[in-house]
Scaffold this motif. Structure first.
Motif, PDB file in Angstrom:
ATOM      1  N   GLU A   9       0.825  -1.211   0.000  1.00  0.00           N
ATOM      2  CA  GLU A   9       0.000   0.000   0.000  1.00  0.00           C
ATOM      3  C   GLU A   9       0.859   1.261   0.000  1.00  0.00           C
ATOM      4  O   GLU A   9       0.584   2.223  -0.728  1.00  0.00           O
ATOM      5  CB  GLU A   9      -0.950  -0.003   1.201  1.00  0.00           C
ATOM      6  CG  GLU A   9      -2.095  -0.983   1.085  1.00  0.00           C
ATOM      7  CD  GLU A   9      -2.958  -0.727  -0.141  1.00  0.00           C
ATOM      8  OE1 GLU A   9      -3.238   0.451  -0.445  1.00  0.00           O
ATOM      9  OE2 GLU A   9      -3.341  -1.704  -0.808  1.00  0.00           O
ATOM     10  N   THR A  16       2.333   6.424  -7.003  1.00  0.00           N
ATOM     11  CA  THR A  16       1.420   7.435  -7.534  1.00  0.00           C
ATOM     12  C   THR A  16       2.051   8.823  -7.497  1.00  0.00           C
ATOM     13  O   THR A  16       1.975   9.591  -8.473  1.00  0.00           O
ATOM     14  CB  THR A  16       0.102   7.449  -6.737  1.00  0.00           C
ATOM     15  OG1 THR A  16      -0.501   6.152  -6.792  1.00  0.00           O
ATOM     16  CG2 THR A  16      -0.873   8.477  -7.305  1.00  0.00           C
ATOM     17  N   VAL A  47      -3.661  -2.142 -10.277  1.00  0.00           N
ATOM     18  CA  VAL A  47      -4.474  -1.766  -9.112  1.00  0.00           C
ATOM     19  C   VAL A  47      -4.740  -0.268  -9.112  1.00  0.00           C
ATOM     20  O   VAL A  47      -5.878   0.185  -8.930  1.00  0.00           O
ATOM     21  CB  VAL A  47      -3.785  -2.190  -7.799  1.00  0.00           C
ATOM     22  CG1 VAL A  47      -4.510  -1.584  -6.590  1.00  0.00           C
ATOM     23  CG2 VAL A  47      -3.747  -3.698  -7.682  1.00  0.00           C
ATOM     24  N   LEU A  48      -3.702   0.523  -9.317  1.00  0.00           N
ATOM     25  CA  LEU A  48      -3.841   1.982  -9.296  1.00  0.00           C
ATOM     26  C   LEU A  48      -4.728   2.477 -10.427  1.00  0.00           C
ATOM     27  O   LEU A  48      -5.498   3.432 -10.250  1.00  0.00           O
ATOM     28  CB  LEU A  48      -2.461   2.633  -9.359  1.00  0.00           C
ATOM     29  CG  LEU A  48      -1.583   2.408  -8.128  1.00  0.00           C
ATOM     30  CD1 LEU A  48      -0.169   2.919  -8.389  1.00  0.00           C
ATOM     31  CD2 LEU A  48      -2.169   3.089  -6.900  1.00  0.00           C
ATOM     32  N   SER A  50      -7.208   0.740 -11.748  1.00  0.00           N
ATOM     33  CA  SER A  50      -8.581   0.350 -11.403  1.00  0.00           C
ATOM     34  C   SER A  50      -9.178   1.291 -10.373  1.00  0.00           C
ATOM     35  O   SER A  50     -10.398   1.471 -10.322  1.00  0.00           O
ATOM     36  CB  SER A  50      -8.607  -1.090 -10.876  1.00  0.00           C
ATOM     37  OG  SER A  50      -8.025  -1.176  -9.581  1.00  0.00           O
ATOM     38  N   GLU A  51      -8.334   1.894  -9.546  1.00  0.00           N
ATOM     39  CA  GLU A  51      -8.788   2.859  -8.539  1.00  0.00           C
ATOM     40  C   GLU A  51      -8.878   4.275  -9.085  1.00  0.00           C
ATOM     41  O   GLU A  51      -9.302   5.200  -8.390  1.00  0.00           O
ATOM     42  CB  GLU A  51      -7.831   2.850  -7.339  1.00  0.00           C
ATOM     43  CG  GLU A  51      -7.841   1.537  -6.560  1.00  0.00           C
ATOM     44  CD  GLU A  51      -6.786   1.511  -5.465  1.00  0.00           C
ATOM     45  OE1 GLU A  51      -5.917   2.417  -5.448  1.00  0.00           O
ATOM     46  OE2 GLU A  51      -6.836   0.591  -4.628  1.00  0.00           O
ATOM     47  N   ARG A  53      -6.330   6.188  -9.972  1.00  0.00           N
ATOM     48  CA  ARG A  53      -5.257   7.054  -9.475  1.00  0.00           C
ATOM     49  C   ARG A  53      -4.191   7.331 -10.531  1.00  0.00           C
ATOM     50  O   ARG A  53      -3.473   8.312 -10.443  1.00  0.00           O
ATOM     51  CB  ARG A  53      -4.630   6.412  -8.227  1.00  0.00           C
ATOM     52  CG  ARG A  53      -5.629   6.250  -7.100  1.00  0.00           C
ATOM     53  CD  ARG A  53      -5.104   5.391  -5.987  1.00  0.00           C
ATOM     54  NE  ARG A  53      -4.013   6.016  -5.278  1.00  0.00           N
ATOM     55  CZ  ARG A  53      -3.378   5.437  -4.255  1.00  0.00           C
ATOM     56  NH1 ARG A  53      -3.710   4.214  -3.862  1.00  0.00           N
ATOM     57  NH2 ARG A  53      -2.388   6.064  -3.656  1.00  0.00           N
ATOM     58  N   ARG A  74     -14.634   8.735 -11.074  1.00  0.00           N
ATOM     59  CA  ARG A  74     -13.664   7.846 -10.440  1.00  0.00           C
ATOM     60  C   ARG A  74     -12.269   8.452 -10.454  1.00  0.00           C
ATOM     61  O   ARG A  74     -11.493   8.302  -9.510  1.00  0.00           O
ATOM     62  CB  ARG A  74     -13.675   6.501 -11.185  1.00  0.00           C
ATOM     63  CG  ARG A  74     -12.794   5.424 -10.610  1.00  0.00           C
ATOM     64  CD  ARG A  74     -13.041   4.137 -11.369  1.00  0.00           C
ATOM     65  NE  ARG A  74     -12.746   4.306 -12.783  1.00  0.00           N
ATOM     66  CZ  ARG A  74     -11.579   3.994 -13.338  1.00  0.00           C
ATOM     67  NH1 ARG A  74     -10.596   3.524 -12.587  1.00  0.00           N
ATOM     68  NH2 ARG A  74     -11.389   4.160 -14.618  1.00  0.00           N
ATOM     69  N   HIS A  78      -9.693  11.184  -7.111  1.00  0.00           N
ATOM     70  CA  HIS A  78      -8.285  11.071  -6.718  1.00  0.00           C
ATOM     71  C   HIS A  78      -7.460  12.299  -7.091  1.00  0.00           C
ATOM     72  O   HIS A  78      -6.356  12.474  -6.584  1.00  0.00           O
ATOM     73  CB  HIS A  78      -7.663   9.826  -7.362  1.00  0.00           C
ATOM     74  CG  HIS A  78      -8.172   8.547  -6.776  1.00  0.00           C
ATOM     75  ND1 HIS A  78      -7.740   8.070  -5.569  1.00  0.00           N
ATOM     76  CD2 HIS A  78      -9.103   7.671  -7.222  1.00  0.00           C
ATOM     77  CE1 HIS A  78      -8.362   6.932  -5.292  1.00  0.00           C
ATOM     78  NE2 HIS A  78      -9.191   6.673  -6.279  1.00  0.00           N
TER      79      HIS A  78
END
Length: 263
Positions: A9, A16, A47-48, A50-51, A53, A74, A78
């Motif tokens: 994490e 990022t 992952v980033l 999909s979020e 970011r 979405r 961020h």
């Protein structure tokens, strides 16, 4: 610069920041900087992305730009997330316990959600689906949801049905944000969003704008409302002195939020 030994994490948070600073980055370079395998970086970037970011590109990733983020809630959630949270911390103090408040669907105003339980408004009016879901978890706060055509890209309800519903309501205070301010006016690139914000603003006795300084002198096609019609503006301390002077000339209540990064 090398950043080694971080848990997943923390590594993704730092990854990022790195990409936002450099704008684009290749997988191989990121693997070298963070001391992990290219496969691990690929998984982190997936992952980033999909979020919302970062944006995945061939062979790496690039930062989410304001223009790209405008099209997708979405991504907007961020973009400048730290600044939005600090602005909301300041704006939340303007919520009077027991009051009826209206909240628009902007991601900046959306950051007021976590403050509602402690500020204890009696009723929340909103067309934001995310805020509806947040308010619904607080049994002591009545929820008035404005429904109509749902737009996934804003995660909210927009259009004539929402406008008609808002016209029948009254709030003690209404909180809004927007994508741009120019010539002392709020602007927005989307016609239905602009009309919905106008209708929401007309429900409130106290009109409160929450916005970060990067939105000044931006571009937007549709006029929402003039700044002189607002009672309060919550903005970060990074606003240029000449722009701050312009706001002061409008005799608004100006609330400056400290949005500097915390150590």
């Amino acid at each position: 610069m090398r950043i080694n030994g971080l848990p997943p994490e923390s590594r993704r948070d730092e990854l990022t920041r790195y990409v936002n600073h450099s704008h684009t980055a290749r997988v191989e370079d990121l693997a070298d900087v963070f001391g992990v395998s290219s496969m691990t970086i690929h998984r982190d970037l997936d992952v980033l992305a999909s979020e919302g970011r970062l944006e995945r590109i061939r062979g790496g990733a690039r930062a989410i730009t304001a223009r790209l983020a405008e099209r997708d809630v979405r991504l907007r959630r961020h973009l400048n997330a730290h600044i939005k949270k600090q602005l909301a911390n300041t704006a939340a103090q303007l919520i009077e316990p027991g009051s009826v408040i209206a909240l628009d669907d902007s991601t900046t105003v959306g950051e007021l959600g976590p403050h509602l339980e402690s500020r204890r408004p009696s009723t929340v009016i909103t067309h934001s689906l995310a805020l509806m879901n947040s308010v619904a978890t607080h049994p002591g706060i009545a929820l008035v949801g404005l429904g109509g055509q749902y737009y996934a890209e804003t995660d909210s309800f927009l259009g004539s049905v929402v406008v008609e519903q808002a016209q029948r309501l009254t709030a003690d205070a209404v909180f809004v944000s927007t994508t741009a301010i120019k010539n002392q006016s709020l602007l927005h690139p989307d016609a239905e969003a602009a009309l919905t914000k106008q209708a929401l603003l007309k429900t409130g006795g106290r009109k409160i704008l929450i916005i970060d300084s990067s939105k000044f002198e931006g571009s937007g096609l549709y006029h929402v409302m003039g700044l002189e019609e607002f009672d309060d503006i919550v903005i970060d301390k990074q606003l240029a002195p000449e722009l701050l002077a312009n706001l002061e000339s409008l005799q608004l209540n100006i609330h400056l939020a400290d949005t500097s990064p915390k150590d």
